[in-house]
Write a protein that holds these residues in place. Structure first.
Motif, PDB file in Angstrom:
ATOM      1  N   ALA A 147     -33.407 -26.316  27.956  1.00  0.00           N
ATOM      2  CA  ALA A 147     -32.030 -26.675  28.279  1.00  0.00           C
ATOM      3  C   ALA A 147     -31.536 -25.905  29.500  1.00  0.00           C
ATOM      4  O   ALA A 147     -30.842 -26.451  30.357  1.00  0.00           O
ATOM      5  CB  ALA A 147     -31.124 -26.409  27.084  1.00  0.00           C
ATOM      6  N   LYS A 148     -31.933 -24.629  29.598  1.00  0.00           N
ATOM      7  CA  LYS A 148     -31.492 -23.809  30.729  1.00  0.00           C
ATOM      8  C   LYS A 148     -32.054 -24.330  32.040  1.00  0.00           C
ATOM      9  O   LYS A 148     -31.422 -24.248  33.084  1.00  0.00           O
ATOM     10  CB  LYS A 148     -31.900 -22.351  30.513  1.00  0.00           C
ATOM     11  CG  LYS A 148     -31.063 -21.627  29.467  1.00  0.00           C
ATOM     12  CD  LYS A 148     -31.530 -20.193  29.291  1.00  0.00           C
ATOM     13  CE  LYS A 148     -30.668 -19.458  28.258  1.00  0.00           C
ATOM     14  NZ  LYS A 148     -31.142 -18.070  28.038  1.00  0.00           N
ATOM     15  N   LYS A 149     -33.293 -24.871  31.990  1.00  0.00           N
ATOM     16  CA  LYS A 149     -33.958 -25.313  33.214  1.00  0.00           C
ATOM     17  C   LYS A 149     -33.811 -26.814  33.455  1.00  0.00           C
ATOM     18  O   LYS A 149     -34.400 -27.354  34.385  1.00  0.00           O
ATOM     19  CB  LYS A 149     -35.437 -24.946  33.157  1.00  0.00           C
ATOM     20  CG  LYS A 149     -35.673 -23.438  33.119  1.00  0.00           C
ATOM     21  CD  LYS A 149     -37.148 -23.106  33.153  1.00  0.00           C
ATOM     22  CE  LYS A 149     -37.359 -21.594  33.176  1.00  0.00           C
ATOM     23  NZ  LYS A 149     -38.787 -21.244  33.241  1.00  0.00           N
ATOM     24  N   SER A 150     -33.072 -27.507  32.632  1.00  0.00           N
ATOM     25  CA  SER A 150     -32.946 -28.955  32.742  1.00  0.00           C
ATOM     26  C   SER A 150     -32.155 -29.349  33.984  1.00  0.00           C
ATOM     27  O   SER A 150     -31.241 -28.644  34.416  1.00  0.00           O
ATOM     28  CB  SER A 150     -32.255 -29.507  31.486  1.00  0.00           C
ATOM     29  OG  SER A 150     -31.972 -30.865  31.632  1.00  0.00           O
ATOM     30  N   PHE A 151     -32.520 -30.505  34.580  1.00  0.00           N
ATOM     31  CA  PHE A 151     -31.737 -31.066  35.681  1.00  0.00           C
ATOM     32  C   PHE A 151     -30.358 -31.485  35.181  1.00  0.00           C
ATOM     33  O   PHE A 151     -29.387 -31.477  35.927  1.00  0.00           O
ATOM     34  CB  PHE A 151     -32.460 -32.290  36.270  1.00  0.00           C
ATOM     35  CG  PHE A 151     -33.557 -31.938  37.219  1.00  0.00           C
ATOM     36  CD1 PHE A 151     -34.878 -32.037  36.838  1.00  0.00           C
ATOM     37  CD2 PHE A 151     -33.272 -31.510  38.507  1.00  0.00           C
ATOM     38  CE1 PHE A 151     -35.892 -31.715  37.719  1.00  0.00           C
ATOM     39  CE2 PHE A 151     -34.274 -31.191  39.392  1.00  0.00           C
ATOM     40  CZ  PHE A 151     -35.599 -31.288  39.001  1.00  0.00           C
ATOM     41  N   ALA A 152     -30.308 -31.892  33.938  1.00  0.00           N
ATOM     42  CA  ALA A 152     -29.044 -32.368  33.387  1.00  0.00           C
ATOM     43  C   ALA A 152     -28.206 -31.196  32.889  1.00  0.00           C
ATOM     44  O   ALA A 152     -28.714 -30.109  32.627  1.00  0.00           O
ATOM     45  CB  ALA A 152     -29.309 -33.342  32.238  1.00  0.00           C
ATOM     46  N   GLY A 153     -26.910 -31.455  32.745  1.00  0.00           N
ATOM     47  CA  GLY A 153     -26.047 -30.453  32.136  1.00  0.00           C
ATOM     48  C   GLY A 153     -26.181 -30.518  30.623  1.00  0.00           C
ATOM     49  O   GLY A 153     -26.092 -31.595  30.031  1.00  0.00           O
ATOM     50  N   VAL A 154     -26.414 -29.384  29.978  1.00  0.00           N
ATOM     51  CA  VAL A 154     -26.609 -29.334  28.528  1.00  0.00           C
ATOM     52  C   VAL A 154     -25.672 -28.283  27.942  1.00  0.00           C
ATOM     53  O   VAL A 154     -25.541 -27.180  28.484  1.00  0.00           O
ATOM     54  CB  VAL A 154     -28.069 -28.988  28.170  1.00  0.00           C
ATOM     55  CG1 VAL A 154     -28.246 -28.936  26.651  1.00  0.00           C
ATOM     56  CG2 VAL A 154     -29.027 -29.994  28.781  1.00  0.00           C
ATOM     57  N   TYR A 155     -25.041 -28.649  26.806  1.00  0.00           N
ATOM     58  CA  TYR A 155     -24.182 -27.680  26.130  1.00  0.00           C
ATOM     59  C   TYR A 155     -24.263 -27.899  24.629  1.00  0.00           C
ATOM     60  O   TYR A 155     -24.700 -28.956  24.150  1.00  0.00           O
ATOM     61  CB  TYR A 155     -22.722 -27.804  26.605  1.00  0.00           C
ATOM     62  CG  TYR A 155     -22.060 -29.103  26.211  1.00  0.00           C
ATOM     63  CD1 TYR A 155     -21.463 -29.249  24.946  1.00  0.00           C
ATOM     64  CD2 TYR A 155     -22.018 -30.189  27.084  1.00  0.00           C
ATOM     65  CE1 TYR A 155     -20.855 -30.437  24.576  1.00  0.00           C
ATOM     66  CE2 TYR A 155     -21.416 -31.380  26.717  1.00  0.00           C
ATOM     67  CZ  TYR A 155     -20.841 -31.495  25.459  1.00  0.00           C
ATOM     68  OH  TYR A 155     -20.248 -32.665  25.075  1.00  0.00           O
ATOM     69  N   VAL A 156     -23.835 -26.889  23.851  1.00  0.00           N
ATOM     70  CA  VAL A 156     -23.762 -26.985  22.392  1.00  0.00           C
ATOM     71  C   VAL A 156     -22.361 -26.549  21.971  1.00  0.00           C
ATOM     72  O   VAL A 156     -21.880 -25.479  22.382  1.00  0.00           O
ATOM     73  CB  VAL A 156     -24.828 -26.101  21.710  1.00  0.00           C
ATOM     74  CG1 VAL A 156     -24.660 -26.160  20.183  1.00  0.00           C
ATOM     75  CG2 VAL A 156     -26.228 -26.546  22.109  1.00  0.00           C
ATOM     76  N   LEU A 157     -21.710 -27.401  21.146  1.00  0.00           N
ATOM     77  CA  LEU A 157     -20.383 -27.093  20.625  1.00  0.00           C
ATOM     78  C   LEU A 157     -20.455 -26.840  19.125  1.00  0.00           C
ATOM     79  O   LEU A 157     -21.141 -27.566  18.396  1.00  0.00           O
ATOM     80  CB  LEU A 157     -19.415 -28.255  20.867  1.00  0.00           C
ATOM     81  CG  LEU A 157     -19.017 -28.599  22.305  1.00  0.00           C
ATOM     82  CD1 LEU A 157     -17.998 -29.736  22.291  1.00  0.00           C
ATOM     83  CD2 LEU A 157     -18.444 -27.392  23.022  1.00  0.00           C
TER      84      LEU A 157
END
Length: 729
Positions: A147-157
Motif C-alpha cells: 500500500a505504501k508503494k502503490s501508484f494509487a492512493g490507499v487509506y484505512v478508516l
C-alpha cells in the motif's frame, strides 16, 4: 441409613463424572508438587506431548520446558497471585520438537511456603494459533508495504478516522502522512460532496454499487481536487475497517471544458487516448475502442502501466513521453491483432507546465497488408525464377523416362506408379548413376502434385551445412552478413504443393537432420532469422547410395529421421545386374544425342555386344556419357568397335580429348559440337584438378552458379576417385 447410602451413591456418580472429564478432555490436566515433581497428568498428554503418563509421573516438570527460566517466572506469578491464566511457554515433546503452549495454574493447598503447596492446572497446545497469528502479521505487513508503494492512493478508516494512509493518498490533499493519521476523513472532503460520498461509500460497502465514484476534496492550501474512489470492508489489526483506493482525476481544464474535449475527440476517426501528467487514464474515444478492441470503461481510474501489465501492449509510449516531454511515434500490436501507429505528445498549460499526454492511434493494417502483398509478389517472382531454372531439366526428354526391359526394372516402374498415387515419403537406394533421380521424377510426374506444384531437387552433398540450411529453409532479411535485404524463399516453399527431392541424403550434415525431421513431422518450417512457422505441403523423396543402417550404428544418421524417410523403399539394382536393360539404353541415348547434335550415328552390332559385356561401374550415367562422347568425337556415322574401345579408354583414364588437325582428317565436324566438347573437357579437367567447385570456378574465372549450370547442361558428373563428396574446402 438410607440417607447415607443415597449420599454415597451420589458421591460415586460425581466421581465417575469427573473421572470421565479427566480422561477425555483435550487439554492436559496436571498436578505438581511445590518442587516441580509431576504428580498427575491426564491422558491427553500423549496426544500433545507424545509422552505416556507413566513416563512423566514422578519426574521433574523442568524436563518439559524448552526455556527453564519460564518455569521460575510462572512460579513467581502463581505465588504472588495464587493463580494465573493463559501463560504462554515453549514445551518440548518427547521427540524434541518445541511447541507453543498456554498454561493455567492455581495453588490448591498449603500457603506460600515453597515446600507445602501443590499446584494444579491445564496445558493447551496453541501452535496452530501462533502460526495463524504469524501469517496474519506477515500479511498485514506485506499489505502495508504494498500500500505504501502503490501508484494509487490507499487509506484505512476505523470509526471514520484515518488509521493508515500512504504517501500517494496524502499528497492528493497536500498533507504529510503523519498529519492525517487519527483525523476525521470527512474533514478534507468538500462540504458539498460529504453527503454524496457517505451515501455512495455505504452503498458500495453493502455491495449495492460496483463502479467507482468521483468527489472533491479541499487541499491543505485551499485548492479543489477531484478524486475517484472505491471502498471495501476489511479487518485491520484485528478490528473492522474500511479500505479505500483513490485515483486523482483532476484536470486543469474545467469540467465543462473537459466535456467539450471529449466531444471533440469522439469526432476524430483515429483512436485518441488521454492521460494526466501522472499517466492515469482521463479519456478515450470510440476510435480507440474500435482499433484496439479494449473497453475504455475498463481503464477508468487505471494507470497507463495497466495496459502493459495486462499484456495489452508491449510498452506505453505516453509514459515514455512523460519522462522527457519529447514526442514519440512507434508501431504497437494491440489485442485486436492490428498493427497500430501510436504518436504521443505532451500537453502544456498556459504556464508551460505539463498537464497530460495525448496519444493518437492510426490503424496500419491495410498498409501492412499492401506491403505483405508486395512481399508475396516478390517471393512469387523468386519462385517462378527457380522454376524456370528447373525447366531445362524438366523439358529434357530423358528426364522422366526409365528404360526398362529387365524384370527388375519393370517391377521398379510398377512400384513407382503405385507409390505416385500417395503422399508417403519414399527412400530410393542404389549405386551412383543407376537412375534414382529419374525414378523420383517419374513418381512426381505420375502424381496429382504435378498439377499444383513443381519438382524441386537439391543435392545434399553439394553445399556446406550453412548454405544447405538457407537453401532448404530460406532466410529473413538481415539474418546474416551479405543476406538479401528482402530475404529469400527456401526450397521447401518453392516445392509447396509439389515434390522435394533430397538427393544424397546420406551426406546431410547431422546438425541439420533434426530440423529436416521436424519439417517432415510438423509440416511447417521456420526461416533462418524468422519468428513464425510457415505451413508447407510437400512430398519428400530422398535418395542415397550410402548404407544408412550402418551410418545409424556409427551415429552419423538419425534413426528417427531414417524411419520417417523409409516409409516406402525402392531399391534400384546396378546396371551390371540387369544387363537386359543395357541394349535398350544404348539405342535410347543414341537417338537422344542424335537429336541434340543433329547427327545420324549408329553403333555396329559388335560394338553393342562390347558395351553389353562391359562392367559399367558408373551405371546408367556412365553409359549415357560414353554414348554422348561417341556421338560427338567420331565424324563418321558408323561407330565401330575400335571407336568404342578408344572412347572408353579415354573416359576411364579421364584424359582430355586431343582434337586432330584439319590436315589429317577429311572433316572437322560441327563447330558447335567441337566447342561444346572443348568446354566439357576444360571444365572436367578443372574439377579433377581442384577437387571442389569453388576452386574450379576461381581457376576458370567464372562464378560458382555459372559453373553449376554448365556442369548440369554438359551432363558432367564427378567421379568419386577424382572428386571429393565435399565440394567446398
Amino acid at each position: 441409613m438410607n440417607n447415607n447410602r443415597s449420599r454415597t451413591t451420589k458421591s460415586e456418580a460425581n466421581e465417575n463424572h469427573y473421572e470421565f472429564i479427566f480422561e477425555n478432555i483435550q487439554d492436559i490436566l496436571y498436578e505438581t508438587s511445590a518442587d516441580g515433581t509431576i504428580l498427575e497428568f491426564s491422558p491427553s498428554v500423549e496426544q500433545i506431548l507424545h509422552y505416556k503418563r507413566d513416563e512423566l509421573i514422578g519426574k521433574s516438570v523442568l524436563t518439559l520446558y524448552a526455556e527453564p527460566d519460564s518455569r521460575d517466572e510462572l512460579i513467581k506469578i502463581v505465588r504472588k497471585q495464587r493463580q494465573v491464566c493463559d501463560y504462554e511457554v515453549l514445551l518440548k515433546r518427547k521427540d524434541g520438537a518445541v511447541i507453543n503452549c498456554s498454561i493455567t495454574a492455581k495453588i490448591i493447598s498449603g500457603n506460600n511456603d515453597a515446600f507445602s503447596f501443590r499446584m494444579i492446572g491445564s496445558i493447551r497446545d496453541i501452535s496452530e494459533r501462533k502460526k495463524a497469528e504469524k501469517k496474519l502479521r506477515e500479511a498485514e505487513e506485506l499489505y502495508e508495504t504494498l500500500a505504501k508503494k502503490s501508484f494509487a492512493g490507499v487509506y484505512v478508516l476505523q470509526n471514520g478516522l484515518f488509521s493508515f494512509i500512504n504517501s500517494r493518498a496524502a499528497s492528493f490533499a497536500g498533507y504529510p502522512e503523519a498529519e492525517l493519521i487519527g483525523t476525521k476523513a470527512l474533514d478534507i472532503v468538500h462540504p458539498e460532496d460529504r453527503k454524496y460520498i457517505l451515501s455512495n461509500s455505504k452503498a458500495m460497502l453493502r455491495g449495492e454499487r460496483n463502479s467507482p465514484y468521483e468527489f472533491r476534496i479541499l487541499t491543505k492550501d485551499g485548492q479543489t481536487r477531484w478524486l475517484m474512489e472505491t471502498v471495501t470492508p476489511i479487518i485491520y489489526q484485528g478490528k473492522p475497517a474500511v479500505l479505500g483506493n483513490l485515483m486523482d482525476t483532476s484536470w486543469t481544464l474545467s469540467r465543462v471544458d473537459l466535456e467539450i474535449v471529449r466531444s471533440i475527440i469522439e469526432a476524430v476517426p483515429d483512436g485518441v487516448f488521454v492521460a494526466d501528467k501522472d499517466g492515469y487514464y482521463v479519456a478515450a474515444n470510440e476510435g480507440f475502442e474500435r482499433i484496439t478492441m479494449i473497453d475504455r470503461n475498463e481503464l477508468a481510474g487505471k494507470h497507463s502501466s495497466y495496459l502493459v501489465e495486462n499484456r495489452y501492449i508491449e510498452k506505453a509510449i505516453n509514459l515514455m513521453v512523460l519522462k522527457d516531454n519529447i514526442s514519440k511515434t512507434e508501431v504497437l500490436r494491440y489485442p485486436s491483432g492490428q498493427d497500430v501507429l501510436v504518436s504521443a505528445t505532451s500537453v502544456f498549460d498556459k504556464h508551460k507546465r505539463v498537464i497530460g499526454v495525448v496519444s493518437c492511434l492510426r490503424d496500419l493494417t491495410e498498409l501492412n497488408n499492401m506491403q505483405k502483398r508486395m512481399q508475396q509478389s516478390h517471393l512469387l517472382i523468386e519462385q517462378y525464377k527457380k522454376r524456370l531454372d528447373l525447366l531445362e531439366e524438366k523439358l529434357e526428354p530423358a528426364a522422366t523416362r526409365f528404360v526398362s526391359e529387365s524384370d527388375e526394372a519393370k517391377n521398379i516402374v510398377l512400384l513407382s506408379k503405385r507409390v505416385a498415387g500417395s503422399d508417403a515419403t519414399v527412400l530410393i537406394k542404389g549405386e551412383s548413376g543407376v537412375g534414382k533421380e529419374v525414378i523420383a521424377r517419374y513418381i512426381h510426374e505420375n502424381s496429382n502434385r504435378k498439377k499444383y506444384g513443381t519438382f524441386v531437387k537439391i543435392d545434399c552433398a553439394a553445399l556446406p551445412a550453412s548454405l544447405l540450411e538457407s537453401e532448404l529453409f530460406g532466410y529473413e532479411k538481415g539474418s546474416y552478413t551479405n543476406a538479401r535485404k528482402e530475404g529469400k524463399q527456401g526450397l521447401f516453399e518453392t516445392a509447396n504443393k509439389g515434390t522435394l527431392f533430397l538427393d544424397e541424403i546420406g551426406e546431410l550434415p547431422f546438425e541439420l537432420q533434426s530440423k529436416l525431421l521436424n519439417a517432415i513431422q510438423d509440416k511447417e518450417i521456420k526461416r533462418i532469422g524468422g519468428l513464425i512457422n510457415l505451413p508447407i505441403d510437400v512430398r519428400i523423396i530422398a535418395a542415397t547410395n550410402r548404407n544408412l543402417e550402418h551410418m545409424i550404428e556409427e551415429r552419423k544418421f538419425r534413426q528417427d529421421l531414417y524411419y520417417r524417410l523409409n516409409v516406402i523403399q525402392i531399391n534400384i539394382p546396378p546396371l551390371r545386374e540387369r544387363r537386359s536393360d543395357i541394349e535398350p539404353l544404348i539405342y535410347h541415348y543414341i537417338e537422344h544425342f542424335n537429336k541434340i547434335y543433329k547427327a545420324k550415328k549408329y553403333i555396329v552390332p559388335e560394338g553393342i555386344r562390347l558395351l553389353i559385356d562391359y562392367g559399367w561401374p558408373g551405371n546408367v550415367r556412365e553409359l549415357k556419357n560414353i554414348i554422348e562422347r561417341l556421338v560427338i568425337m567420331y565424324p563418321n556415322d558408323e561407330i565401330k568397335v575400335g571407336d568404342i574401345r578408344s572412347g572408353m579408354k579415354i573416359y576411364d583414364k579421364g584424359e582430355p580429348l586431343q582434337v586432330e588437325s584439319t590436315g589429317s582428317r577429311e572433316r572437322v565436324g560441327s563447330l558447335k559440337v567441337l566447342v561444346s566438347q572443348f568446354e566439357r573437357d576444360i571444365i572436367e579437367k578443372a574439377l579433377s584438378l581442384h577437387g571442389n567447385m569453388i576452386e574450379a570456378a576461381k581457376d576458370l574465372k567464372i562464378d560458382i552458379s555459372t559453373l553449376t549450370r554448365k556442369k548440369k547442361k554438359l551432363s558432367l558428373t564427378k567421379r568419386r576417385e577424382n572428386l571429393s563428396l565435399n565440394i567446398y574446402p
